[in-house]
Every structure is written in structure tokens, then in C-alpha cells.
Design a protein around this motif. Structure first.
Motif, mmCIF file in Angstrom:
data_model
loop_
_atom_site.group_PDB
_atom_site.id
_atom_site.type_symbol
_atom_site.label_atom_id
_atom_site.label_comp_id
_atom_site.label_asym_id
_atom_site.label_seq_id
_atom_site.Cartn_x
_atom_site.Cartn_y
_atom_site.Cartn_z
ATOM 1 N N HIS A 35 13.361 62.762 11.207
ATOM 2 C CA HIS A 35 13.568 63.713 10.112
ATOM 3 C C HIS A 35 12.679 63.375 8.911
ATOM 4 O O HIS A 35 12.037 64.258 8.323
ATOM 5 C CB HIS A 35 15.044 63.710 9.679
ATOM 6 C CG HIS A 35 15.943 64.456 10.605
ATOM 7 N ND1 HIS A 35 16.615 63.843 11.647
ATOM 8 C CD2 HIS A 35 16.291 65.762 10.670
ATOM 9 C CE1 HIS A 35 17.332 64.739 12.300
ATOM 10 N NE2 HIS A 35 17.155 65.909 11.730
ATOM 11 N N THR A 257 16.029 73.114 5.695
ATOM 12 C CA THR A 257 16.904 72.279 6.528
ATOM 13 C C THR A 257 17.870 73.087 7.374
ATOM 14 O O THR A 257 18.542 72.531 8.240
ATOM 15 C CB THR A 257 17.722 71.300 5.663
ATOM 16 O OG1 THR A 257 18.694 72.027 4.890
ATOM 17 C CG2 THR A 257 16.829 70.510 4.730
ATOM 18 N N SER A 260 17.463 72.944 11.237
ATOM 19 C CA SER A 260 17.906 71.659 11.769
ATOM 20 C C SER A 260 19.419 71.517 11.678
ATOM 21 O O SER A 260 20.066 70.972 12.587
ATOM 22 C CB SER A 260 17.235 70.505 11.009
ATOM 23 O OG SER A 260 15.841 70.530 11.187
ATOM 24 N N TYR A 261 20.001 71.993 10.588
ATOM 25 C CA TYR A 261 21.458 71.914 10.414
ATOM 26 C C TYR A 261 22.179 72.733 11.485
ATOM 27 O O TYR A 261 23.246 72.345 11.969
ATOM 28 C CB TYR A 261 21.840 72.411 9.021
ATOM 29 C CG TYR A 261 23.306 72.247 8.675
ATOM 30 C CD1 TYR A 261 23.986 71.068 8.968
ATOM 31 C CD2 TYR A 261 24.006 73.269 8.045
ATOM 32 C CE1 TYR A 261 25.327 70.912 8.637
ATOM 33 C CE2 TYR A 261 25.338 73.126 7.711
ATOM 34 C CZ TYR A 261 26.000 71.938 8.008
ATOM 35 O OH TYR A 261 27.326 71.798 7.682
ATOM 36 N N SER A 263 21.408 72.978 14.470
ATOM 37 C CA SER A 263 21.472 72.217 15.716
ATOM 38 C C SER A 263 22.730 71.365 15.799
ATOM 39 O O SER A 263 23.195 71.022 16.889
ATOM 40 C CB SER A 263 20.231 71.331 15.861
ATOM 41 O OG SER A 263 20.212 70.325 14.859
ATOM 42 N N SER A 264 23.309 71.004 14.637
ATOM 43 C CA SER A 264 24.540 70.210 14.654
ATOM 44 C C SER A 264 25.729 71.031 15.151
ATOM 45 O O SER A 264 26.767 70.472 15.477
ATOM 46 C CB SER A 264 24.838 69.661 13.253
ATOM 47 O OG SER A 264 25.139 70.704 12.337
ATOM 48 N N PHE A 265 25.549 72.337 15.208
ATOM 49 C CA PHE A 265 26.589 73.214 15.765
ATOM 50 C C PHE A 265 26.230 73.675 17.175
ATOM 51 O O PHE A 265 26.851 74.600 17.715
ATOM 52 C CB PHE A 265 26.790 74.433 14.855
ATOM 53 C CG PHE A 265 27.255 74.094 13.472
ATOM 54 C CD1 PHE A 265 28.564 73.707 13.227
ATOM 55 C CD2 PHE A 265 26.362 74.125 12.404
ATOM 56 C CE1 PHE A 265 28.992 73.387 11.954
ATOM 57 C CE2 PHE A 265 26.771 73.804 11.128
ATOM 58 C CZ PHE A 265 28.086 73.434 10.894
ATOM 59 N N VAL A 390 20.100 62.020 6.198
ATOM 60 C CA VAL A 390 20.540 62.539 7.503
ATOM 61 C C VAL A 390 20.296 61.506 8.596
ATOM 62 O O VAL A 390 21.147 61.310 9.484
ATOM 63 C CB VAL A 390 19.817 63.862 7.839
ATOM 64 C CG1 VAL A 390 20.080 64.273 9.286
ATOM 65 C CG2 VAL A 390 20.289 64.966 6.903
ATOM 66 N N THR A 394 24.935 61.885 7.809
ATOM 67 C CA THR A 394 25.092 63.229 8.382
ATOM 68 C C THR A 394 24.511 64.259 7.411
ATOM 69 O O THR A 394 24.333 63.960 6.215
ATOM 70 C CB THR A 394 26.578 63.569 8.619
ATOM 71 O OG1 THR A 394 27.255 63.650 7.344
ATOM 72 C CG2 THR A 394 27.250 62.518 9.508
ATOM 73 N N PRO A 395 24.251 65.485 7.891
ATOM 74 C CA PRO A 395 23.763 66.524 6.977
ATOM 75 C C PRO A 395 24.710 66.799 5.814
ATOM 76 O O PRO A 395 24.265 67.019 4.685
ATOM 77 C CB PRO A 395 23.624 67.751 7.890
ATOM 78 C CG PRO A 395 23.385 67.187 9.238
ATOM 79 C CD PRO A 395 24.212 65.936 9.299
ATOM 80 N N LYS A 396 26.013 66.777 6.059
ATOM 81 C CA LYS A 396 26.956 67.085 4.974
ATOM 82 C C LYS A 396 26.920 66.033 3.874
ATOM 83 O O LYS A 396 27.078 66.355 2.690
ATOM 84 C CB LYS A 396 28.375 67.229 5.533
ATOM 85 C CG LYS A 396 28.620 68.573 6.212
ATOM 86 C CD LYS A 396 30.089 68.895 6.275
ATOM 87 C CE LYS A 396 30.311 70.315 6.780
ATOM 88 N NZ LYS A 396 31.722 70.711 6.711
#
Length: 430
Positions: A35, A257, A260-261, A263-265, A390, A394-396
Motif C-alpha cells: 500500500h 482509497t 482498495s477499501y 476489497s475489504s468487503f 493500513v 486496518t482501513p478504519k
């Protein structure tokens, strides 16, 4: 004619910038980057803004605005052409160099366009003109990811990306697949470079009038600027530069972002290409509302305050929204839709900061404008911070440490910070 040419300029450097929302994950896969490394491509472009903003003003003053704009377009074209050998050799350093050169040209164009928008009409309607320019800029952001995906990706790429991630390919086969993937950028960037050269020549010989900002700014000297010896004696400008830096940070994080975010779902990159488009659709909606409502229905300052407050509320939703919803054909967390919604909040913040930060600067207006353009360096720094967080968390967590502090400051500036006319707290604008 001037508004048309300015709109075209905002579209082009918007296209150059906002294509990163697809370019970053594409190069992350094609050049096998993490990243942090992938966001260095964005860093390289906007680091050029920090270096070029002040020199660009001097270049425009010496060469004239039309010649300076032409040079700006030629420079962006040179950066785009650098992507060709970078793609042939799948050279990550060359991609960084090309991105940096494109940033040098874009900074020159920004240095010409933003002050131009300010001086061609009353300061009280600057946000309205900025909103129109914002529509052009963000429309480029709306079409750039879709156009990039349509030109670069093929229907079989979902399987290709899945195969590359399995680590079952032998090195020779994998290298050949990655070479083929990255070289797809050669034709579109070659065409883009040719288009930029044509536009630069067209503007050079167009009927766009030259302007003398030095004389304009002297004429705008007021009681606030008389007797001042330094641009740093205007607190609302310095605070506004920081506000611009933080606003740009929220904007680039929101757009660059989100793929890419997704993809976490469990949403693949090809399907996720629509999320930047949704975001820019809301940005365009906000700019249209601004153009229609300012200043007859609502003042530009009040609209700025509403956008900042909305951004803060949506950021809270991004960080703490945990519910999964089925919406627009995607089964994903609500937080990604709050992230999309930030497009509406961000739509008029840039246009709100600009007139408040450069008001009453008089002969310091050019320097103040250059400083605001330098603040676009936020586009370079913040993605790197996001990528590092990240990679570690994590993204959050990244959104928590970026979005919330930024919008807290922006809200403060929108309601109180812009009123400060002296570093002594007791002296403020009424």
C-alpha cells in the motif's frame, strides 16, 4: 471564452489527478507493490506542487499567462509520455518520475487558473465561479476511472488477478503476465499526451486575454493590507492554507482509497471501479447546487460551513458504521457508503476556503494564491500516511486518524478561524 478555457483546464488537470483512484490499485498489482509503495505514485505528483507553486507564479509573470499555460500542458504531456518507457520495462521508478513531471505541469496550470477565476468577477461570487470550475474538474473525476477501466481492463482480468494472487505461477510466466498488464497503459497515455499538446497550442493562439495580476492586486489594496510587510501577517490566510491542506487530504483519501477499501468487503477491483464515480457524482451535485444557490439563496460562507459540518458527521459514520447493507447491487458495510457521501461534503469546501483565505491581501494575493496551491501537497502526504496505517492496522483505523481530525479543524475554520485577522486573539473581524 475565458470561462470555457478555464473549465477545460480544470477538466484536464482533474482528469490527470483523479485517474489515480484506479491507477494506484492497478500499479499496486502490476508492479507488485504494498500500500505504501503504491501511494508513492500519488506522492510524486503532488510533491511537485510543493516545489513548483511559487516558481510557477514567477514563470507566468515573466512569460505571460498564455505562454505559461502552454508550457504547463506540454509538461504534463511529457510526464504522460514518460509512462511509455516505464510500461515497457515495468519500471516503478520511471512511473514515479513520470508522475512527478505531470505534477510540475499541473501545478503551473493551477497557478494560472485559480487566480484567474478569482479576478474575472466579484469576490462575493468567487465560490459560484469555483463551483462551475469544480463541476468541470469533478466531471473529469467521474469519467476518468470508468474510461481507464474500459480501456485497460478486459472481461478475463478478474481471473487474471485471482491467478496472480495464488502464488502458484512460475516466475517467468508471472513476469510475462505482469508485463502484458502494465503495458496496456501505453496507448491511452500516448493519446492523452498528444491531446495535451494540441490543447496547449490551441490556448497559446486563442483569444484568451492576458491579465496583469500584479496591477490587479495593487488595485485591491485595502486597509487590511496597507502597512503589511509579510504574507504571514494575515492569520486567516495561514490558517486557510492549513485548512486547504487538510481538505485536500480528506478528498484524496476519500477517492483514491475507496477501491482498495471495497476489497475489504470482498468486492473485486473491476467491480469497485464504480465507487469513485458515485463519489464524483455527489461532488458534481454539490457544485451544481452551489452554482444555483450562491449567493441568491445562501451565502458562500454558510454553504462552506454546512459542507464542513456534514463532512464531520459522515466521517463519524465511516469510522463507526458497522452494519452491512445490500445497496446498489453491493453487499457491503454502511461505512463505504458514508465514504461515498463525503463527495457531497467535499464538493464546496475548496471553493469556500479560497475566497476567505485570499480576501483583502492586496499585493500579497499572488503569494497567497501560490501558498494555497502548495497546500495541495496534502494529496501527496496523506495517502502515504493512510497506506502506512493500513499496512500496520486496518482501513478504519486509518480513516479515524485522518478524516476526523481534518474535519474537526475544517469545521472550526469555517465558523471561527477565517475571522481571525490578527495573531492577537482580541482583534478579529466583525
Amino acid at each position: 471564452m475565458a470561462m470555457f478555457i478555464l473549465g477545460l483546464m480544470f477538466f484536464i488537470f482533474g482528469f490527470t489527478s483523479w485517474i489515480n483512484s484506479m491507477l494506484v490499485p492497478f500499479f499496486k498489482a502490476g508492479c507488485e507493490l504494498n500500500h505504501f509503495q503504491s501511494y508513492l505514485i500519488v506522492f510524486a505528483m503532488y510533491f511537485a506542487y510543493l516545489i513548483m507553486a511559487l516558481p510557477a507564479g514567477n514563470i507566468l509573470k515573466k512569460m505571460g499567462y498564455k505562454k505559461g499555460i502552454m508550457i504547463g500542458f506540454f509538461t504534463v504531456a511529457l510526464g504522460a509520455l514518460t509512462f511509455l518507457p516505464a510500461a515497457i520495462y515495468r519500471s516503478y521508478p520511471l512511473f514515479l518520475i513520470g508522475s512527478f513531471i505531470m505534477g510540475l505541469g499541473s501545478a503551473t496550470l493551477q497557478s494560472a487558473a485559480n487566480p484567474y477565476v478569482t479576478v474575472i468577477g466579484p469576490l462575493s461570487t468567487t465560490t459560484k465561479r469555483m463551483a462551475i470550475m469544480g463541476i468541470c474538474n469533478k466531471f473529469a473525476g467521474l469519467v476518468a476511472p470508468l474510461l481507464f477501466a474500459a480501456v485497460i481492463f478486459t472481461p478475463t482480468d478478474e481471473k487474471t488477478f485471482a491467478l496472480l494472487e495464488t502464488a502458484t505461477l512460475d516466475p517467468t510466466t508471472k513476469a510475462a503476465m505482469l508485463d502484458e498488464l502494465v503495458r496496456r497503459v501505453m496507448v491511452p497515455y500516448g493519446i492523452f499526451a498528444a491531446f495535451l499538446i494540441c490543447v496547449g497550442l490551441g490556448i497559446r493562439f486563442s483569444k484568451l486575454p492576458e491579465i496583469d495580476l500584479a496591477e490587479e492586486n495593487k488595485a485591491m489594496d485595502s486597509e487590511h493590507s496597507q502597512g503589511k510587510t509579510s504574507v504571514f501577517q494575515f492569520p486567516y490566510l495561514i490558517l486557510g492554507v492549513l485548512a486547504m491542506f487538510l481538505h485536500i487530504s480528506t478528498q484524496v483519501v476519500t477517492v483514491d482509497t475507496i477501491v482498495s477499501y471495497a476489497s475489504s468487503f470482498g468486492i473485486n477491483m473491476i467491480d469497485a471501479k464504480v465507487f469513485p464515480t458515485y463519489t464524483f457524482a455527489l461532488v458534481i451535485l454539490g457544485n451544481v447546487l452551489g452554482a444555483l444557490l450562491i449567493p441568491k439563496v445562501i451565502s458562500q460562507t454558510r454553504m462552506f460551513q454546512i459542507c464542513c459540518t456534514l463532512g464531520l458527521l459522515l466521517s463519524i459514520g465511516v469510522v463507526w458504521g458497522t452494519r452491512t447493507v445490500n445497496f446498489m447491487g453491493f453487499n457491503a458495510g454502511m461505512s463505504i457508503w458514508f465514504l461515498v457521501g463525503l463527495g457531497l461534503a467535499n464538493s464546496l469546501i475548496y471553493a469556500g476556503i479560497w475566497p476567505l483565505a485570499i480576501r483583502n491581501l492586496g499585493r500579497f494575493t499572488k503569494t497567497g494564491s501560490s501558498m494555497l496551491i502548495m497546500a495541495l501537497f496534502g494529496n501527496a502526504v496523506t495517502p502515504l500516511i493512510y497506506g502506512a496505517i493500513v499496512d500496520a492496522y486496518t482501513p478504519k483505523v486509518a480513516y479515524f486518524w485522518i478524516l476526523l481530525p481534518c474535519f474537526l479543524y475544517l469545521t472550526w475554520y469555517a465558523f471561527w478561524g477565517y475571522r481571525i485577522t490578527s495573531w492577537k486573539p482580541a482583534i478579529r473581524n466583525k
